[in-house]
Design an enzyme around this catalytic site. Structure first.
Site, PDB file in Angstrom:
ATOM      1  N   ARG A   1       1.489  16.987  13.065  1.00 30.73           N
ATOM      2  CA  ARG A   1       2.716  17.762  13.217  1.00 30.73           C
ATOM      3  C   ARG A   1       2.560  19.238  12.877  1.00 30.73           C
ATOM      4  O   ARG A   1       3.507  20.000  12.987  1.00 30.73           O
ATOM      5  CB  ARG A   1       3.820  17.186  12.307  1.00 30.73           C
ATOM      6  CG  ARG A   1       4.340  15.820  12.707  1.00 30.73           C
ATOM      7  CD  ARG A   1       5.446  15.333  11.778  1.00 30.73           C
ATOM      8  NE  ARG A   1       4.962  15.120  10.417  1.00 30.73           N
ATOM      9  CZ  ARG A   1       4.355  14.000  10.016  1.00 30.73           C
ATOM     10  NH1 ARG A   1       4.185  13.010  10.862  1.00 30.73           N
ATOM     11  NH2 ARG A   1       3.924  13.871   8.775  1.00 30.73           N
TER      12      ARG A   1
ATOM     13  N   THR B   1      -9.116  -5.927   4.032  1.00 32.03           N
ATOM     14  CA  THR B   1      -8.970  -4.968   2.933  1.00 32.03           C
ATOM     15  C   THR B   1      -9.902  -5.437   1.823  1.00 32.03           C
ATOM     16  O   THR B   1      -9.800  -6.584   1.384  1.00 32.03           O
ATOM     17  CB  THR B   1      -7.519  -4.937   2.421  1.00 32.03           C
ATOM     18  OG1 THR B   1      -6.635  -4.691   3.527  1.00 32.03           O
ATOM     19  CG2 THR B   1      -7.323  -3.863   1.371  1.00 32.03           C
TER      20      THR B   1
ATOM     21  N   HIS C   1      -3.777  13.849   0.964  1.00 38.52           N
ATOM     22  CA  HIS C   1      -3.935  12.947   2.107  1.00 38.52           C
ATOM     23  C   HIS C   1      -2.725  13.049   3.037  1.00 38.52           C
ATOM     24  O   HIS C   1      -2.875  13.210   4.253  1.00 38.52           O
ATOM     25  CB  HIS C   1      -4.119  11.505   1.627  1.00 38.52           C
ATOM     26  CG  HIS C   1      -4.147  10.510   2.745  1.00 38.52           C
ATOM     27  ND1 HIS C   1      -5.164  10.468   3.673  1.00 38.52           N
ATOM     28  CD2 HIS C   1      -3.270   9.543   3.115  1.00 38.52           C
ATOM     29  CE1 HIS C   1      -4.921   9.496   4.556  1.00 38.52           C
ATOM     30  NE2 HIS C   1      -3.775   8.927   4.237  1.00 38.52           N
TER      31      HIS C   1
ATOM     32  N   ASP D   1       0.846  -1.195   0.000  1.00 41.59           N
ATOM     33  CA  ASP D   1       0.000   0.000   0.000  1.00 41.59           C
ATOM     34  C   ASP D   1       0.880   1.243   0.000  1.00 41.59           C
ATOM     35  O   ASP D   1       1.680   1.445   0.914  1.00 41.59           O
ATOM     36  CB  ASP D   1      -0.916  -0.011   1.229  1.00 41.59           C
ATOM     37  CG  ASP D   1      -2.050   0.992   1.103  1.00 41.59           C
ATOM     38  OD1 ASP D   1      -2.293   1.496  -0.016  1.00 41.59           O
ATOM     39  OD2 ASP D   1      -2.695   1.279   2.135  1.00 41.59           O
TER      40      ASP D   1
ATOM     41  N   ARG E   1      -8.015   3.474  13.597  1.00 44.19           N
ATOM     42  CA  ARG E   1      -7.111   4.606  13.869  1.00 44.19           C
ATOM     43  C   ARG E   1      -6.541   4.596  15.279  1.00 44.19           C
ATOM     44  O   ARG E   1      -5.408   5.045  15.488  1.00 44.19           O
ATOM     45  CB  ARG E   1      -7.852   5.926  13.619  1.00 44.19           C
ATOM     46  CG  ARG E   1      -8.333   6.141  12.202  1.00 44.19           C
ATOM     47  CD  ARG E   1      -7.202   6.126  11.195  1.00 44.19           C
ATOM     48  NE  ARG E   1      -7.714   6.349   9.839  1.00 44.19           N
ATOM     49  CZ  ARG E   1      -7.008   6.087   8.744  1.00 44.19           C
ATOM     50  NH1 ARG E   1      -5.773   5.616   8.837  1.00 44.19           N
ATOM     51  NH2 ARG E   1      -7.526   6.293   7.562  1.00 44.19           N
TER      52      ARG E   1
ATOM     53  N   GLU F   1      -9.893  12.328   7.841  1.00 40.40           N
ATOM     54  CA  GLU F   1      -9.788  13.675   7.274  1.00 40.40           C
ATOM     55  C   GLU F   1     -11.145  14.380   7.214  1.00 40.40           C
ATOM     56  O   GLU F   1     -11.240  15.572   7.474  1.00 40.40           O
ATOM     57  CB  GLU F   1      -9.196  13.598   5.863  1.00 40.40           C
ATOM     58  CG  GLU F   1      -7.786  13.055   5.810  1.00 40.40           C
ATOM     59  CD  GLU F   1      -7.415  12.596   4.412  1.00 40.40           C
ATOM     60  OE1 GLU F   1      -7.621  11.404   4.112  1.00 40.40           O
ATOM     61  OE2 GLU F   1      -6.952  13.431   3.616  1.00 40.40           O
TER      62      GLU F   1
ATOM     63  N   ASP G   1      -9.196   0.274   2.172  1.00 45.10           N
ATOM     64  CA  ASP G   1      -8.199  -0.167   3.147  1.00 45.10           C
ATOM     65  C   ASP G   1      -8.742   0.168   4.539  1.00 45.10           C
ATOM     66  O   ASP G   1      -8.385   1.180   5.141  1.00 45.10           O
ATOM     67  CB  ASP G   1      -6.872   0.549   2.861  1.00 45.10           C
ATOM     68  CG  ASP G   1      -5.792   0.195   3.867  1.00 45.10           C
ATOM     69  OD1 ASP G   1      -5.901  -0.854   4.511  1.00 45.10           O
ATOM     70  OD2 ASP G   1      -4.843   0.999   4.001  1.00 45.10           O
TER      71      ASP G   1
ATOM     72  N   LYS H   1      -4.289  -2.358  10.224  1.00 43.80           N
ATOM     73  CA  LYS H   1      -4.596  -2.445   8.792  1.00 43.80           C
ATOM     74  C   LYS H   1      -4.699  -3.879   8.296  1.00 43.80           C
ATOM     75  O   LYS H   1      -5.047  -4.079   7.131  1.00 43.80           O
ATOM     76  CB  LYS H   1      -3.482  -1.754   8.005  1.00 43.80           C
ATOM     77  CG  LYS H   1      -3.293  -0.298   8.387  1.00 43.80           C
ATOM     78  CD  LYS H   1      -3.672   0.572   7.269  1.00 43.80           C
ATOM     79  CE  LYS H   1      -3.492   2.038   7.573  1.00 43.80           C
ATOM     80  NZ  LYS H   1      -4.314   2.829   6.672  1.00 43.80           N
TER      81      LYS H   1
ATOM     82  N   GLU I   1      -9.260   4.028  -2.020  1.00 51.96           N
ATOM     83  CA  GLU I   1      -8.029   3.785  -2.767  1.00 51.96           C
ATOM     84  C   GLU I   1      -8.353   3.080  -4.084  1.00 51.96           C
ATOM     85  O   GLU I   1      -9.440   2.540  -4.271  1.00 51.96           O
ATOM     86  CB  GLU I   1      -7.063   2.899  -1.964  1.00 51.96           C
ATOM     87  CG  GLU I   1      -6.764   3.430  -0.561  1.00 51.96           C
ATOM     88  CD  GLU I   1      -5.511   2.842   0.068  1.00 51.96           C
ATOM     89  OE1 GLU I   1      -4.683   2.265  -0.668  1.00 51.96           O
ATOM     90  OE2 GLU I   1      -5.372   2.959   1.296  1.00 51.96           O
TER      91      GLU I   1
ATOM     92  N   GLN J   1      -3.862   2.044  15.404  1.00 54.03           N
ATOM     93  CA  GLN J   1      -2.757   2.593  14.609  1.00 54.03           C
ATOM     94  C   GLN J   1      -1.942   3.618  15.413  1.00 54.03           C
ATOM     95  O   GLN J   1      -0.707   3.594  15.394  1.00 54.03           O
ATOM     96  CB  GLN J   1      -3.322   3.243  13.336  1.00 54.03           C
ATOM     97  CG  GLN J   1      -2.270   3.709  12.339  1.00 54.03           C
ATOM     98  CD  GLN J   1      -2.900   4.246  11.042  1.00 54.03           C
ATOM     99  OE1 GLN J   1      -4.124   4.268  10.900  1.00 54.03           O
ATOM    100  NE2 GLN J   1      -2.074   4.680  10.112  1.00 54.03           N
TER     101      GLN J   1
ATOM    102  N   GLU K   1     -10.568   3.811   3.841  1.00 54.82           N
ATOM    103  CA  GLU K   1      -9.650   4.588   3.010  1.00 54.82           C
ATOM    104  C   GLU K   1     -10.012   4.344   1.553  1.00 54.82           C
ATOM    105  O   GLU K   1      -9.987   3.206   1.084  1.00 54.82           O
ATOM    106  CB  GLU K   1      -8.185   4.198   3.279  1.00 54.82           C
ATOM    107  CG  GLU K   1      -7.693   4.675   4.640  1.00 54.82           C
ATOM    108  CD  GLU K   1      -6.192   4.490   4.855  1.00 54.82           C
ATOM    109  OE1 GLU K   1      -5.565   3.682   4.140  1.00 54.82           O
ATOM    110  OE2 GLU K   1      -5.652   5.171   5.754  1.00 54.82           O
TER     111      GLU K   1
ATOM    112  N   TYR L   1       1.987   2.429  15.684  1.00 48.15           N
ATOM    113  CA  TYR L   1       2.656   2.640  14.390  1.00 48.15           C
ATOM    114  C   TYR L   1       4.100   3.094  14.492  1.00 48.15           C
ATOM    115  O   TYR L   1       4.854   2.973  13.507  1.00 48.15           O
ATOM    116  CB  TYR L   1       1.852   3.600  13.504  1.00 48.15           C
ATOM    117  CG  TYR L   1       2.090   5.069  13.708  1.00 48.15           C
ATOM    118  CD1 TYR L   1       1.501   5.745  14.772  1.00 48.15           C
ATOM    119  CD2 TYR L   1       2.884   5.794  12.830  1.00 48.15           C
ATOM    120  CE1 TYR L   1       1.711   7.092  14.950  1.00 48.15           C
ATOM    121  CE2 TYR L   1       3.099   7.143  13.004  1.00 48.15           C
ATOM    122  CZ  TYR L   1       2.508   7.795  14.066  1.00 48.15           C
ATOM    123  OH  TYR L   1       2.721   9.127  14.238  1.00 48.15           O
TER     124      TYR L   1
ATOM    125  N   THR M   1      -4.656   6.336   0.308  1.00 48.96           N
ATOM    126  CA  THR M   1      -5.898   7.119   0.348  1.00 48.96           C
ATOM    127  C   THR M   1      -5.828   8.267  -0.644  1.00 48.96           C
ATOM    128  O   THR M   1      -4.845   9.013  -0.665  1.00 48.96           O
ATOM    129  CB  THR M   1      -6.104   7.690   1.763  1.00 48.96           C
ATOM    130  OG1 THR M   1      -5.986   6.620   2.685  1.00 48.96           O
ATOM    131  CG2 THR M   1      -7.464   8.357   1.883  1.00 48.96           C
TER     132      THR M   1
HETATM  133 MN    MN Z   1      -4.114   2.720   2.942  1.00 51.01          MN
END
Ligand code: MN
Length: 419
Positions: A147, A262, A138, A131, A242, A369, A238, A258, A206, A245, A204, A249, A355
């Site tokens: 950030r 899928t 995105h 992926d 969250r 988002e 996908d 993830k 995709e 994650q 997501e 992550y 995404t």
């Molecule tokens: Mn993805």
């Protein structure tokens, strides 16, 4: 391809599957084992029956049968000359003026199935799945959340197509239920994590492409030859947890957030069918390194839409609309980068886009988002709100390219959440 090309099969003007498309899938009729087929209008054309009846005699590629199994892998391995020839044969056979199939009622009876009466399966055995993370908007949105806008993109993002190696075994075909995963979550106000069903289930939007011709281990694919290895595209969701994650992550990237499911759409739309919808890839700044550059690199004009329907809603609501052109990195660049260290790709491998979000709020490709991490919940016509997906929700992604008087579509990838 003349737009006037017509089939003797009736196809509605807004159908995703006119004779200009002819996407490949694997279906199980109610009276026999699974086999490859091609979608035309509301029907499936049975490639096994056609092969047995001698329709592909002119196809002089590789071992036979090509369509004898319950996957497209043998066909994918044959390569572009065979794919092109097969498409020519099928377009000729289905054309309004060709009598061979049109005027053979016995063959027609055996070769056509109603899509509504068959069960679709995964089109290919997926050996490996990758992926990417190739949509600028995105990456910018997610980076901004974590950030701030000044440091949204990591310094490497515009130099290489970022990706992670995903899990192939949990790829399912559209329609399969999506079970809410459990895992470790660390709430902000606790020191230790808790074990819980995810409270932040996301989708997501995709696309993904299937590898056809393989490359040998240790032999990178030059970017100019990348498309020779790409058979076609599907839609992909996908599914992502969250909260799992967020806790897992760092430092190695997504893992259990993830790998639980899928979903992909059942019909692979070929690069040949997408040819009329090619657009030049916009100039990239900074200019990528030489192995990621080629003249006339391209993207596709493919409309993409997301619909959500909760258990209380009587009709689905569109919650996002975007376009494949919002991908910064091209499929050729993704493939060239994937193999540049010598990694071998095999028929049936799946490489996903990441995404796909556009520049506007209405074109964001995930709940993360769309709701800005839950800060702005979606308001639904039922009066309900959603920060994340809840049990009973159905999420559907559709996609199509708009031709002159016809559509080359992907159908849809849909899934309902169960607890
Ligand atoms: Mn993805």
């Amino acid at each position: 391809m003349p737009a006037a090309l017509q089939s003797f099969i009736d196809v509605a003007p807004d159908s995703h599957f006119p004779i200009q498309n002819l996407p490949y899938g694997v279906f199980r009729p109610n009276d026999g084992p699974a086999r490859p087929g091609v979608a035309i209008g509301d029907l499936v054309l049975d490639l096994r029956v056609l092969e047995e009846s001698g329709s592909f005699r002119a196809l002089d590629f590789g071992p036979r049968p090509i369509f004898g199994g319950d996957s497209l892998n043998a066909f994918l391995a044959l390569g572009r000359p065979a794919w092109r020839k097969t498409r020519e044969i099928l377009q000729h056979l289905l054309a309004a003026e060709t009598p061979a199939l049109r005027d053979d009622p016995l063959l027609r009876e055996r070769a056509f199935h109603r899509q509504a009466e068959v069960t679709m399966q995964l089109p290919a055995r997926v050996g490996d799945y990758t992926d990417f993370y190739s949509s600028y908007h995105h990456a910018f949105n997610v980076g901004t959340m974590f950030r701030g806008p000044e440091n949204a993109l990591m310094p490497n993002w515009k130099w290489l197509p970022i990706a992670y190696h995903g899990r192939a075994s949990s790829i399912v075909v559209s329609g399969a239920e999506v079970r809410r995963p459990r895992g470790q979550i660390k709430p902000p106000d606790t020191v230790a994590p808790v074990f819980s069903p995810t409270r932040a289930l996301d989708f997501e939007l995709e696309t993904a492409f299937f590898i056809g011709s393989p490359n040998e281990l240790g032999h990178p694919v030059p970017i100019a030859e990348a498309v020779d290895h790409i058979f076609g595209l599907v839609l992909m969701n996908d599914w992502s947890a969250r909260d799992i994650q967020t806790w897992e992550y760092q430092p190695l990237g997504p893992f259990l957030a993830k790998n639980f499911c899928t979903s992909i759409s059942p019909w692979i739309v070929t690069l040949e069918a997408l040819e009329p919808f090619k657009k030049p890839l916009p100039a990239q700044d900074p200019e990528p390194l030489a192995y990621l550059r080629m003249p006339n690199d391209f993207t596709f004009d493919i409309e993409l839409a997301v619909q959500l329907q909760t258990a209380q809603m009587s009709a689905p609501q569109t919650i996002s609309e975007t376009n494949f052109q919002n991908l910064y990195w091209s499929i050729s660049q993704q493939l060239a980068h994937h193999t540049v260290g010598g990694c071998n790709l095999q028929p049936g491998d799946l490489l996903a886009s990441g995404t796909i979000s556009g520049p506007s709020e209405a074109s964001r490709g995930s709940m993360l988002e769309l709701t800005w991490r839950g800060a702005n919940p979606l308001q639904l016509p039922s009066g309900e709100t959603r920060k994340w997906l809840e049990d009973g929700d159905r999420l559907t992604i559709s996609g199509w390219a708009e031709g002159e008087g016809y559509r080359v579509g992907f159908g849809e990838v849909t899934g309902r959440i169960v607890g």
